[in-house]
Design a protein around this motif. Structure first.
Motif, PDB file in Angstrom:
ATOM      1  N   ASP A 232       7.759   0.490 -32.564  1.00 59.69           N
ATOM      2  CA  ASP A 232       6.955  -0.002 -31.443  1.00 59.69           C
ATOM      3  C   ASP A 232       7.635   0.348 -30.109  1.00 59.69           C
ATOM      4  OD1 ASP A 232       4.498  -1.146 -30.910  1.00 59.69           O
ATOM      5  OD2 ASP A 232       5.278  -3.184 -30.784  1.00 59.69           O
ATOM      6  N   HIS A 264       2.343  -3.022 -31.540  1.00 59.03           N
ATOM      7  CA  HIS A 264       1.532  -3.546 -30.438  1.00 59.03           C
ATOM      8  C   HIS A 264       1.162  -2.491 -29.405  1.00 59.03           C
ATOM      9  CE1 HIS A 264       3.142  -7.247 -32.133  1.00 59.03           C
ATOM     10  NE2 HIS A 264       2.019  -7.766 -31.706  1.00 59.03           N
ATOM     11  N   TYR A 265       1.929  -1.442 -29.325  1.00 59.86           N
ATOM     12  CA  TYR A 265       1.724  -0.487 -28.237  1.00 59.86           C
ATOM     13  C   TYR A 265       0.869   0.711 -28.626  1.00 59.86           C
ATOM     14  CZ  TYR A 265       5.143  -3.273 -25.781  1.00 59.86           C
ATOM     15  OH  TYR A 265       5.780  -4.303 -25.178  1.00 59.86           O
ATOM     16  N   TYR A 266       0.131   0.579 -29.728  1.00 58.55           N
ATOM     17  CA  TYR A 266      -0.660   1.718 -30.203  1.00 58.55           C
ATOM     18  C   TYR A 266      -1.702   2.167 -29.185  1.00 58.55           C
ATOM     19  CZ  TYR A 266      -4.014  -1.923 -31.208  1.00 58.55           C
ATOM     20  OH  TYR A 266      -4.873  -2.978 -31.083  1.00 58.55           O
ATOM     21  N   GLN A 267      -2.142   1.260 -28.307  1.00 56.92           N
ATOM     22  CA  GLN A 267      -3.127   1.650 -27.295  1.00 56.92           C
ATOM     23  C   GLN A 267      -2.626   2.775 -26.403  1.00 56.92           C
ATOM     24  OE1 GLN A 267      -5.313  -1.224 -24.803  1.00 56.92           O
ATOM     25  NE2 GLN A 267      -4.163  -2.742 -25.961  1.00 56.92           N
ATOM     26  N   LEU A 269      -1.274   5.349 -27.281  1.00 60.70           N
ATOM     27  CA  LEU A 269      -1.622   6.651 -27.862  1.00 60.70           C
ATOM     28  C   LEU A 269      -2.868   7.201 -27.171  1.00 60.70           C
ATOM     29  CD1 LEU A 269      -1.139   5.945 -31.690  1.00 60.70           C
ATOM     30  CD2 LEU A 269       0.401   7.236 -30.202  1.00 60.70           C
ATOM     31  N   THR A 270      -3.759   6.312 -26.759  1.00 60.54           N
ATOM     32  CA  THR A 270      -4.975   6.755 -26.080  1.00 60.54           C
ATOM     33  C   THR A 270      -4.667   7.266 -24.673  1.00 60.54           C
ATOM     34  OG1 THR A 270      -6.250   5.172 -27.359  1.00 60.54           O
ATOM     35  CG2 THR A 270      -7.306   6.054 -25.398  1.00 60.54           C
ATOM     36  N   SER A 271      -4.037   6.422 -23.856  1.00 64.64           N
ATOM     37  CA  SER A 271      -3.846   6.838 -22.463  1.00 64.64           C
ATOM     38  C   SER A 271      -2.888   8.015 -22.366  1.00 64.64           C
ATOM     39  CB  SER A 271      -3.370   5.667 -21.612  1.00 64.64           C
ATOM     40  OG  SER A 271      -2.223   5.079 -22.162  1.00 64.64           O
ATOM     41  N   SER A 273      -2.767  10.508 -24.746  1.00 65.65           N
ATOM     42  CA  SER A 273      -3.249  11.579 -25.634  1.00 65.65           C
ATOM     43  C   SER A 273      -2.189  11.919 -26.681  1.00 65.65           C
ATOM     44  CB  SER A 273      -3.597  12.842 -24.836  1.00 65.65           C
ATOM     45  OG  SER A 273      -4.697  12.617 -24.000  1.00 65.65           O
ATOM     46  N   ALA A 274      -1.672  10.902 -27.315  1.00 70.40           N
ATOM     47  CA  ALA A 274      -0.573  11.102 -28.271  1.00 70.40           C
ATOM     48  C   ALA A 274      -1.060  10.831 -29.691  1.00 70.40           C
ATOM     49  CB  ALA A 274       0.593  10.200 -27.911  1.00 70.40           C
ATOM     50  N   ARG A 275      -0.214  11.192 -30.639  1.00 72.77           N
ATOM     51  CA  ARG A 275      -0.618  11.232 -32.040  1.00 72.77           C
ATOM     52  C   ARG A 275       0.469  10.627 -32.905  1.00 72.77           C
ATOM     53  NH1 ARG A 275       0.262  16.027 -35.044  1.00 72.77           N
ATOM     54  NH2 ARG A 275       0.621  17.156 -33.102  1.00 72.77           N
ATOM     55  N   MET A 276       0.061   9.933 -33.949  1.00 76.50           N
ATOM     56  CA  MET A 276       1.004   9.358 -34.909  1.00 76.50           C
ATOM     57  C   MET A 276       0.526   9.829 -36.273  1.00 76.50           C
ATOM     58  SD  MET A 276       2.359   5.515 -34.903  1.00 76.50           S
ATOM     59  CE  MET A 276       1.043   4.511 -35.548  1.00 76.50           C
TER      60      MET A 276
END
Lengths: 341, 341
Positions: A232, A264-267, A269-271, A273-276
């Protein structure tokens, strides 16, 4: 007649793997391998976090080890009797040998591989040039894909996979390679031997800020072996266009209960433009030979430093597995049962 | 002389957006546009969840709206005075007009676009053929990439983005398209009008199992607009090789505090070789024209059904934004301030 000693699963662990989960059994070793098979004397066994998952009675991409079954493990051994045309007596093989001194293996079923002649040590077949190194290689080259100038973070960087992953990132041109590890000795090894630029304490409560200081422009590639709150904190620091390689999650102990620490910080990834992305190394099985050759080349060149942490005696096998989760090992955890001759 | 009415940010919301966060101001509208600029009469304003984020005083990919500044918003309006050679008086434009009846906009700075002549309604520029539809289009075609036979899940499927995303998946050949929505009316619309195969209640506590029943072989593509526990339930059901498109997280309310609900099933990304990826639509700005044409084509063909939920009067703007988070809107939330003539 030679006697085989083996550790079979007696009861499933509920949390920590104890010695009592396994039972020592003995049985005679056949003098001659059955048709199409091999009798192999185990020289080294390897330990991987995924083995803990095999002890849970849960469906996964690998079925659980059954009660009464020899504990499943990869190892390197020497063929003492061969009834298979491709494997000579005396040759070294990598196979699913299990926690036992001798194994009867079927090349058609037990994924038996000859140890390549150009390998500088057979132990590498269980570390940098084995599934551990291949996992680091494919995770880093196919998912993380660091490019020149990138900042790369590897969690559990003193571990067998992490240490290889970080050194591969460096070989591919990453500008800055940062690790995390749990003890001062490991952090020193990661910096001084494996050549990372920095290594942070992964138990530090302020790891989120420590990562921000270590990578003020964000982290382009995260190679994660830990999961939980450390992942996280890494997510919080991911750069625009960042790639997070999910390799393992040692912090969750590979236990069946739902892990307590969520992301908790997965959001972000949107702002950003990242990928997991996760992966199973066997997806790349067709490319193992070439990758192994590249890994051996890096070892030979000194670009890839490898450490083995070697235990002895079959009875130490459960402790070997435990050490992975206690952070007790320094480098690839192995157990040596015999010397090849 | 014409008077402009505008809503400026008076105080930042701490949680819910209230009417008191904004203040009505009036000022005269210039008769003639300044050199290189346009005076535009606002016809429709659009509402997006991301607007809630602009009210937080936090760094993001878009800077926050300042106190005393007109609330930022995209809209479609009619040019009433032009001092720019590319835009004629009377023509319709899409621009960052803000919450106001008239806007003076600079085509060089305010991302002004002519409303294409082939658009069957100017409102589509704020929905299926605007940034909302483009977001669905690029998220689905570039990240989700459903192939024939895939099972696709879209969360908040009655929403402006979700409804388009699911219909695109169908147009691309997905075998089964499942949605989630918060009310029986919305679920009926998603099934009967938008043509999804199924639509589940996204407030159902047993959603994890409901998804398993609806997609027993796992979900190949998740297009997520909700985040939190619904995303976690989707993660739990992801298929091998699955792709999770992180488009939005309406459940977290786009509020500054750390979201309470973390993701627990992220480890499954590893064992299922799956991927979770976010994006910002502006990354694909070079391809908007072609994508918009494709979207209009699907609308014309009847493959893409669009609904607009239209409020009236500038004073209703804060309520328009609130409705997105309360699940009050059915289809794209708009506010009409004038009729083009």
């Amino acid at each position: 007649m030679t006697t085989n000693r083996m550790l079979v699963l007696a009861e499933r662990p509920t949390a920590e793997v104890t010695d009592a989960c396994f039972e020592l059994r003995t049985e005679p070793v056949p003098d001659t391998a059955p048709a199409g098979q091999l009798v192999v004397r185990t020289c080294w066994l390897g330990f991987e976090p995924a083995m803990r998952g095999w002890l849970n009675d849960l469906p996964s991409y690998t079925p659980p080890v059954a009660i009464g079954e020899v504990m499943r493990a990869w190892g390197v051994g020497q063929v003492v009797s061969s009834s298979h045309p491709e494997f000579d007596e005396g040759s070294l093989v990598h196979a699913r040998l299990g926690w036992q001194e001798y194994a009867v293996v079927d090349p058609a079923a037990d994924e038996v591989l000859a140890v390549p002649a150009d390998l500088t040590s057979p132990m590498l077949m269980l570390s940098a040039c084995g599934l551990t190194g291949l996992t680091a290689y494919f995770g880093m080259t196919r998912i993380g894909r660091p490019i020149e100038g990138d900042t790369v973070l590897v969690t559990a960087a003193a571990g067998a996979t992490g240490s290889v992953a970080g050194q591969i990132a460096r070989a591919l041109g990453a500008r800055r390679v940062i690790g995390t590890a749990g003890t001062p000795e490991k952090r020193a090894w990661v910096r001084d031997v494996a050549g990372f630029d920095d290594c942070l304490d992964h138990y530090d409560d302020g790891i989120r800020r420590a990562l921000r200081r270590a990578a003020p422009d964000g982290i382009d590639v995260v190679f994660d072996n830990v999961g939980g709150s450390l992942l996280d904190a890494a997510l919080f620091n991911v750069a625009n266009g960042g790639r997070i390689v999910l390799c393992g999650s040692i912090s969750t102990g590979y236990r069946p209960e739902r892990p307590e620490v969520g992301l908790h910080y997965y959001q972000l990834l949107t702002s950003r433009s990242a990928r997991m992305e996760g992966f199973i190394v066997s997806k790349f099985a067709d490319e193992y030979t070439d990758a192994r050759r590249q890994l051996q080349q890096w070892v030979t060149d000194g670009q890839l430093r490898v450490e083995h942490d070697v235990l002895h005696d079959l009875a130490a096998a459960p402790a070997g597995l435990r050490r992975l989760f206690e952070g007790g090992n320094q480098g690839k955890q192995l157990l040596q049962l015999a010397e090849p001759h």
